[in-house]
Enzyme design. Structure first.
Site, PDB file in Angstrom:
ATOM      1  N   ASP A   8       2.225  -7.447  -1.391  1.00 16.01           N
ATOM      2  CA  ASP A   8       1.915  -6.784  -0.133  1.00 16.01           C
ATOM      3  C   ASP A   8       0.740  -5.844  -0.409  1.00 16.01           C
ATOM      4  O   ASP A   8       0.402  -5.584  -1.574  1.00 16.01           O
ATOM      5  CB  ASP A   8       3.145  -6.015   0.349  1.00 16.01           C
ATOM      6  CG  ASP A   8       2.869  -5.187   1.580  1.00 16.01           C
ATOM      7  OD1 ASP A   8       2.352  -5.748   2.563  1.00 16.01           O
ATOM      8  OD2 ASP A   8       3.154  -3.975   1.555  1.00 16.01           O
ATOM      9  N   ASP A  14      -0.483  -2.633   1.982  1.00 12.72           N
ATOM     10  CA  ASP A  14      -0.190  -1.240   2.338  1.00 12.72           C
ATOM     11  C   ASP A  14       1.105  -0.771   1.699  1.00 12.72           C
ATOM     12  O   ASP A  14       2.148  -1.412   1.837  1.00 12.72           O
ATOM     13  CB  ASP A  14      -0.061  -1.112   3.861  1.00 12.72           C
ATOM     14  CG  ASP A  14      -1.399  -0.947   4.544  1.00 12.72           C
ATOM     15  OD1 ASP A  14      -2.058   0.074   4.291  1.00 12.72           O
ATOM     16  OD2 ASP A  14      -1.783  -1.851   5.315  1.00 12.72           O
ATOM     17  N   ASP A  71       7.024  -3.025  -0.408  1.00 14.94           N
ATOM     18  CA  ASP A  71       7.519  -1.665  -0.233  1.00 14.94           C
ATOM     19  C   ASP A  71       8.325  -1.478   1.039  1.00 14.94           C
ATOM     20  O   ASP A  71       8.906  -0.419   1.242  1.00 14.94           O
ATOM     21  CB  ASP A  71       6.347  -0.669  -0.206  1.00 14.94           C
ATOM     22  CG  ASP A  71       5.530  -0.791   1.081  1.00 14.94           C
ATOM     23  OD1 ASP A  71       5.343   0.235   1.757  1.00 14.94           O
ATOM     24  OD2 ASP A  71       5.091  -1.906   1.404  1.00 14.94           O
TER      25      ASP A  71
END
Length: 228
Positions: free
Chosen positions: A16, A18, A174
């Site tokens: 991922d 961000d 996250d």
């Protein structure tokens, strides 16, 4: 739909962007509050992590701007992304250990893929700001597919473009939606604790978590799984 370079490997690392490559979530929180706050939606960190983090803008617009026409929702959330890009410009720092990990993967011939629900402009800004755009064999944008995260399709596409198997690969995420997407694609997923706790990430499906990419247990797991 997807930008890709050609290379086939049986294993891969999928990231991922961000909150995973860089801790950008506080800036997203500020941008959402600047744009949605005057419209009656104010977020603290806990609410952001539950209701915004990892979700595509289409879903956010449907939930928080239900009285607006779809075109207007898109315009409002485009404004949020413009605010975010202005906030993040010149402030992008990689998580500790990221660059060393990317070097190790390159040296071992392990292809890397970026998989995100972020708009393409944001994804490209962050990758270029970190100076790592060239590291990734594919950039998968969830909004450009029939389904974004938490559906498994973005990660399935990432695997397909580098010819990797899910079981031989590792994903880093996250957010809850991101972990759910990667694990639904069958990829063992490491949760990155920039916003969520170990318990939150494991509850979403992560096999383990790490605070950053220099975590000794993470590095040992990667050495074993990637055989480098």
């Amino acid at each position: 739909m997807i930008e890709a370079k050609t290379e086939a490997m049986g294993r891969a690392l999928l990231f991922d962007i961000d909150g995973t490559l860089a801790d950008t979530d506080p800036l997203h929180l500020r941008a959402f509050n600047q744009v949605l706050g005057p419209r009656g939606h104010v977020f603290d960190h806990a609410r952001f992590s539950r209701e915004l983090q990892g979700f595509a803008n289409v879903a956010i617009g449907e939930r928080f701007l239900p009285d607006e026409a779809p075109e207007r929702r898109a315009s409002i959330l485009d404004e949020k992304e413009e605010v975010f890009r202005a906030l993040v410009a010149g402030q992008i720092e990689p998580l500790p250990g990221l660059m060393a990990l990317l070097d190790r993967a390159d040296a071992a011939g392990v292809p890397m893929v970026a998989v995100t629900n972020a708009p393409r402009l944001n994804a490209e800004l962050l990758l270029s700001g970190l100076g790592i755009s060239h590291r990734f064999k594919a950039l998968v944008i969830g909004a450009e597919l029939p389904h974004g995260k938490p559906h498994p399709l973005p990660y399935q596409e990432g695997l397909r473009f580098v010819g990797a198997s899910a079981e031989a690969s590792i994903a880093f995420e996250d957010s809850r939606t991101g972990v759910q997407s990667a694990t639904a694609a069958g990829i063992p997923t490491i949760g990155v604790r920039t916003s969520l706790s170990h318990a939150d990430l494991v509850a979403a499906g992560a096999v383990a978590s790490a605070s950053a990419f220099d975590d000794p247990e993470l590095l040992a797991r990667l050495a074993s799984t990637m055989a480098w």
